[in-house]
Design a protein around this motif. Structure first.
Motif, short mmCIF file in Angstrom:
data_model
loop_
_atom_site.label_atom_id
_atom_site.label_comp_id
_atom_site.label_asym_id
_atom_site.label_seq_id
_atom_site.Cartn_x
_atom_site.Cartn_y
_atom_site.Cartn_z
N LEU A 394 0.84 -1.20 0.00
CA LEU A 394 0.00 0.00 0.00
C LEU A 394 0.87 1.25 0.00
N ALA A 395 0.49 2.24 -0.81
CA ALA A 395 1.20 3.52 -0.82
C ALA A 395 0.31 4.57 -1.46
N GLY A 396 0.77 5.81 -1.42
CA GLY A 396 0.04 6.91 -2.05
C GLY A 396 -0.48 7.89 -1.02
N GLU A 397 -0.58 7.48 0.22
CA GLU A 397 -1.05 8.31 1.33
C GLU A 397 -0.76 7.52 2.59
N ARG A 398 -0.95 8.17 3.73
CA ARG A 398 -0.64 7.50 5.00
C ARG A 398 -1.61 6.34 5.24
N LEU A 399 -1.05 5.21 5.65
CA LEU A 399 -1.88 4.06 6.01
C LEU A 399 -2.14 4.12 7.51
N ASP A 400 -3.40 4.39 7.86
CA ASP A 400 -3.73 4.47 9.29
C ASP A 400 -3.68 3.07 9.90
N PRO A 401 -3.23 2.95 11.15
CA PRO A 401 -3.09 1.62 11.77
C PRO A 401 -4.38 0.81 11.75
N GLU A 402 -5.55 1.48 11.87
CA GLU A 402 -6.82 0.74 11.90
C GLU A 402 -7.04 -0.01 10.58
N THR A 403 -6.79 0.66 9.47
CA THR A 403 -6.95 0.03 8.15
C THR A 403 -5.91 -1.07 8.00
N TYR A 404 -4.69 -0.79 8.47
CA TYR A 404 -3.63 -1.82 8.40
C TYR A 404 -4.09 -3.10 9.10
N HIS A 405 -4.57 -2.96 10.34
CA HIS A 405 -4.95 -4.15 11.11
C HIS A 405 -6.11 -4.89 10.43
N TRP A 406 -7.08 -4.13 9.93
CA TRP A 406 -8.24 -4.76 9.31
C TRP A 406 -7.78 -5.61 8.11
N MET A 523 4.20 11.38 8.75
CA MET A 523 2.99 11.86 9.43
C MET A 523 2.15 12.81 8.58
N GLY A 524 2.75 13.56 7.67
CA GLY A 524 1.92 14.50 6.89
C GLY A 524 2.79 15.44 6.09
N ARG A 525 2.15 16.35 5.36
CA ARG A 525 2.90 17.30 4.53
C ARG A 525 3.33 18.50 5.35
N THR A 526 4.41 19.11 4.91
CA THR A 526 4.85 20.34 5.55
C THR A 526 4.39 21.54 4.73
N ASP A 527 3.72 21.29 3.62
CA ASP A 527 3.27 22.40 2.77
C ASP A 527 1.75 22.32 2.58
N ASP A 528 1.23 23.05 1.62
CA ASP A 528 -0.22 23.09 1.43
C ASP A 528 -0.69 22.10 0.37
N VAL A 529 0.09 21.07 0.12
CA VAL A 529 -0.36 20.03 -0.80
C VAL A 529 -1.24 19.07 0.00
N ILE A 530 -2.38 18.68 -0.59
CA ILE A 530 -3.23 17.72 0.12
C ILE A 530 -3.35 16.45 -0.72
N ASN A 531 -3.81 15.39 -0.07
CA ASN A 531 -3.86 14.09 -0.73
C ASN A 531 -5.29 13.54 -0.61
N VAL A 532 -5.99 13.56 -1.73
CA VAL A 532 -7.39 13.13 -1.73
C VAL A 532 -7.47 11.81 -2.50
N ALA A 533 -7.80 10.75 -1.81
CA ALA A 533 -7.88 9.42 -2.42
C ALA A 533 -6.60 9.07 -3.19
N GLY A 534 -5.46 9.42 -2.60
CA GLY A 534 -4.18 9.09 -3.24
C GLY A 534 -3.85 10.02 -4.41
N HIS A 535 -4.65 11.07 -4.61
CA HIS A 535 -4.37 12.04 -5.66
C HIS A 535 -3.82 13.30 -5.00
#
Ligand code: 1VU
Length: 656
Positions: A394-406, A523-535
C-alpha cells in the motif's frame, strides 16, 4: 549468474549516522543498505548488470555539482528492449506480458511478450511516421486500456519523451501540461468509462488544444465502441487527427533506438504548493536499473510472476508498477479498468487475484478503506481463492493503523505499507520483502530502501537525532538512480522546490520521525499540498479556481480528514459586497467550476461561506487552524489574529 550487491559479501559495519549500528550488524537488509550508502559507486554499478545496455557504463555516477548528477554516464540503452525484446529473445515470447481486465465492459484480453513487442514496434513506427524524433514529447491522455502501455513503450522505443496525463483531469489541466511539455503528438481515445457515465475525451482534447496545443501536429485516436467520437469527426481540424488502428496497421515496425542513460524517459506532472504543476523528469538508465532491481528486491517479483498494481497509468505508481517495473522484470502485469467497489461489488479485487493467480497486489489505502466500508466482514473474500497472494503493498497516502490491522487480519498475507513520491519514482521506505521481511510496525513505512540516506531535520536544517522526534524528512544528495533529475524546462524551480530549504538535501515535503529501531513514520505534509484518495492536489490551485467565480472575494482550501479518501478538500469563501447568494446554489456553482477547471479527480463537494477568513494581522490565512478546527483537533489561536470572531464563526459550523 551476475553478482548483485545483495549477493555480495557484507562489508564490516560502519558508523553510519542516525542508524542504530546494532541493528546493522544483525540484519541482512541492514548489510545491503549500509553497503549502498558507503559505496554507492560499487553498489549501483553492479546493479546496472540487471539491465541490457547497448554501451555498458563504466561508472555509476558523475556528480557535476551539488544539484547536478547523472547515473551511469556513458551508458546507452533502450527501455523498450529491456521490457520486451530481451524477454522474447530469451524464449519468453509466448509468456503473458499484459492482462487487460475491464470490469466496466466485461472485456478480458491477454497480450504475450511477442504480441506486445509487435504492437509497440508498429505504433513506434506510426509515431515516427508522424515526425516524432528522439527527444520530442508525446502527451498520452488515455484510459486504462492496453493502448496506454503500447503508447508509452512506443515512445521509449524511439527515444521520444512521454508525458501521461490522468484521465480525470479537465481540459484546462491538460492544456497546462501541453503548454509546458510542448508535444508534437497527443495520443488519446474516444473516451473512458466511469461508473454510470462515459467520459468523452475528444471534446476535452479539442478544448485543451485550443488553450495550449500550439506545438501539436498530430493527434492519434483509438476508438472505444462504447464511447462516441473518432478521428474522422475531426477531419476538418487544423491539427491532423489519425485513427490509431489504421496507423498501426500501416506502419513499419520501428527498430529500437539506444539513448544515453541520462536521456529523459518521461515527464510526469505533479502538484506543488503554488503555481502550475511541476514536470518531474525521469532519466532512462537510472530508471531502468532502479525499477528492475525494485521488482525483485522490494516486491519479491520475478519473471513469470503475476503482479497487479491497481492504480492508473496517469500516476507514478502506474508508470513504475503497471508498466515499466513488471515488464522490465519479465513478469505479467494486469491493467484493470474498474474500481475496488461497485464494479460490481467489494469482491472485485479478490476476483482478479483468483482469476489470474496474482502473487502481489499494490494499491492505495483509500481503496482498502472503500472495500472495508462496503464489506467490513470481508464476506466477498469467502467467494474466492486468493491463496496465490503473498503480499499486499500500500502507498500513495498514509496508512492508518486501523486500516492496516483490518487488512492484515482479514486477508492473511503481509500488508506492507511503503512511502514514495512522484518525484522518486520508486520507494523511499519499505519493508524490504525481497531481501528480508522485517517485523511490521503499524503506522510505519518501515526502513529506508538501499540507496536512500534519510534524515530528519529541524527547521534550521540540523539533524534530529532523538528517536521519535518529528521533523522534516529529507534525503541526502545525490539522490539514488531513478529519482527525479529535474523539473522540465525549469531548473530554478527544481532547486527552489526541492533543494533550497536544506542545502545538501532533497526536501521531501513530508514530515515524520524515525523510532529507536530505525523505522520511519511519515505523518503528513509540511506544505499546502493535500492528498485526496491518493491524488495529490494543490490547495493553491483550488483556491485560484474558486476565486474565478464572480461572487467570490477570497478563498481558502484545506484538506480535512476523511474516513475513506484520507483527506477531502473543503473550501471556505468570502463574498464580494453586493454578491449575496443562496449558499446551496453557490456551492453547486463552485463545485462545477472546480470540475470544469481541475476535473472530477478533485472530488470537491464542500464549500462554506464565511463573513471573514481567519487571518493574522499581516494577512496570512490560518489554514492550519481552519483544518484543526474542522478535524476536531486542539488548536491555538495566534496572538496576531486579525479578528477572533472569524475563529468563533468557524467553530460554529465545524462538524462535531
Ligand atoms: C506513491 C506515489 C503516489 O502517490 S502515486 C499516486 C497513487 N494514487 C493512486 O494510485 C490513486 C488511488 N486512488 C484510486 O485509485 C481511486 O481513488 C479509487 C480508490 C479507485 C476510488 O476511485 P473513485 O471512486 O473514482 O474516486 P476518486 O476520488 O478517485 O474519483 C473522484 C471523481 O473522479 C472521477 N474519476 C476518477 N478517475 C477518473 C478517470 N480516469 N477519468 C475520469 N474521471 C475519473 C470519478 O468518477 C469520481 O467522479 P464523481 O465525482 O463520482 O463523478
Amino acid at each position: 549468474m551476475t553478482a548483485t550487491p545483495e549477493s555480495a559479501a557484507a562489508a564490516p559495519p560502519g558508523s553510519t549516522e542516525n542508524v542504530p549500528t546494532d541493528r546493522l550488524r544483525n540484519d541482512r537488509y541492514a548489510d545491503v543498505w549500509r553497503r549502498s550508502i558507503e559505496d554507492p559507486e560499487a553498489f549501483w554499478l553492479e546493479t546496472a548488470d540487471l539491465v541490457e545496455w547497448t554501451t555498458k557504463p563504466t561508472s555509476a555516477i558523475e556528480i557535476t555539482d551539488g544539484s547536478h548528477w547523472r547515473w551511469f554516464p556513458g551508458g546507452e540503452l533502450n527501455t523498450s528492449v529491456n521490457c520486451l525484446d530481451r524477454h522474447v529473445r530469451a524464449g519468453r515470447g509466448d509468456a503473458p506480458a499484459v492482462i487487460y481486465d475491464s470490469a466496466m465492459t466485461g472485456t478480458k484480453k491477454q497480450l504475450t511478450y511477442a504480441e506486445l513487442l509487435d504492437r509497440v514496434a508498429r505504433f513506434a513506427g506510426a509515431l515516427r511516421d508522424a515526425g516524432v524524433e528522439a527527444g520530442d514529447r508525446v502527451v498520452i491522455y488515455l484510459p486504462m486500456i492496453p493502448e496506454a502501455i503500447v503508447a508509452m513503450l512506443a515512445c521509449a522505443r524511439i527515444g521520444a519523451i512521454h508525458s501521461v496525463v490522468f484521465g480525470g483531469f479537465a481540459a484546462s489541466e491538460l492544456a497546462v501540461r501541453l503548454r509546458d511539455a510542448t508535444p508534437k503528438v497527443v495520443v488519446t481515445a474516444s473516451g473512458g468509462l466511469e461508473p454510470g457515465r462515459t467520459v468523452e475525451y475528444l471534446p476535452i482534447v479539442a478544448r485543451a488544444l485550443e488553450l495550449g496545443g500550439a506545438s501539436v501536429e498530430t493527434v492519434f485516436v483509438t476508438n472505444r465502441p462504447l464511447v462516441p467520437g473518432s478521428a474522422a469527426d475531426y477531419a476538418d481540424h487544423e491539427i491532423r487527427f489519425i485513427d490509431w488502428t489504421d496507423a498501426e496497421a500501416a506502419a513499419e515496425p520501428a527498430d529500437p533506438m539506444p539513448v544515453a542513460s541520462e536521456h529523459p524517459a518521461y515527464i510526469l506532472y505533479t502538484s506543488g504548493t503554488t503555481g502550475n504543476p511541476k514536470g518531474i523528469v525521469r532519466d532512462t538508465g537510472g530508471h531502468a536499473v532502479a525499477l528492475t532491481r525494485s521488482m525483485s528486491k522490494i516486491y519479491g517479483i520475478e519473471a513469470g510472476d503475476v503482479w497487479w498494481s491497481a492504480s492508473d497509468v496517469g500516476w507514478v505508481v502506474g508508470h513504475s508498477y503497471i508498466v515499466y517495473g513488471p515488464l522490465l522484470a519479465g513478469a505479467t502485469t494486469i491493467i484493470y479498468e474498474g474500481k475496488p467497489v461497485g464494479t460490481p461489488d467489494a469482491g472485485a479485487f479478490w476476483r482478479i487475484v483468483e482469476e489470474y493467480g496474482v502473487k502481489a497486489l499494490f494499491t492505495a489505502p483509500t481503496a482498502v478503506r472503500a472495500v472495508r466500508r462496503e464489506d467490513p466482514a470481508l464476506t466477498h473474500l469467502g467467494r474466492y481463492d486468493i491463496s496465490s497472494l503473498e503480499a499486499l503493498f500500500l502507498a500513495g497516502e498514509r496508512l492508518d493503523p486501523e486500516t492496516y490491522h483490518w487488512a492484515n487480519d482479514g486477508i492473511h498475507c503481509p500488508v506492507i505499507d511503503h512511502w514514495w513520491q512522484t518525484e522518486t519514482g520508486w520507494p523511499i521506505c519499505v519493508n524490504p520483502r525481497g531481501i528480508e521481511l522485517l517485523p511490521a510496525k503499524p503506522g510505519s513505512t518501515s526502513v529506508p530502501c538501499p540507496g536512500v540516506d534519510l534524515r530528519v531535520l529541524d527547521a534550521s536544517g540540523a539533524d534530529v537525532t532523538d528517536p521519535g522526534t518529528e521533523g522534516n524528512l529529507a534525503l541526502t544528495l545525490p539522490l539514488p538512480p531513478g529519482y527525479l533529475l529535474g523539473v522540465w524546462g525549469d531548473e530554478s524551480r527544481f532547486r527552489d522546490a526541492y533543494l533550497k530549504a536544506f542545502p545538501g538535501y532533497y526536501a521531501t515535503g513530508d514530515s515524520g520521525y524515525v523510532d529507536e529501531d530505525g523505522f520511519v513514520f511519515v505523518m503528513g505534509r509540511t506544505d499546502d499540498v493535500i492528498n485526496v484518495a491518493g491524488h495529490r492536489l494543490s490547495t493553491g490551485s483550488l483556491e485560484e479556481v474558486l476565486t474565478l467565480h464572480d461572487a467570490v472575494a477570497e478563498a481558502a482550501v484545506v484538506g480535512v480528514a476523511d474516513a475513506i479518501k484520507g483527506q477531502r478538500a473543503v473550501g471556505f469563501v468570502t463574498l464580494k459586497h453586493g454578491h449575496e447568494r443562496d449558499p446551496a446554489v453557490l456551492r453547486d456553482e463552485l463545485v462545477a467550476l472546480v470540475r470544469e477547471h481541475i476535473g472530477p479527480v478533485a472530488a470537491f463537494r464542500e464549500v462554506h461561506v464565511l463573513a471573514k477568513l481567519p487571518k493574522t494581522r499581516s494577512g496570512k490565512v490560518l489554514r492550519k487552524t481552519i483544518r484543526q478546527i474542522f478535524d476536531g483537533e486542539d488548536y491555538l489561536v495566534p496572538a496576531t489574529i486579525e479578528d477572533p470572531a472569524a475563529i468563533h464563526a468557524l467553530v460554529a459550523i465545524a462538524p462535531r
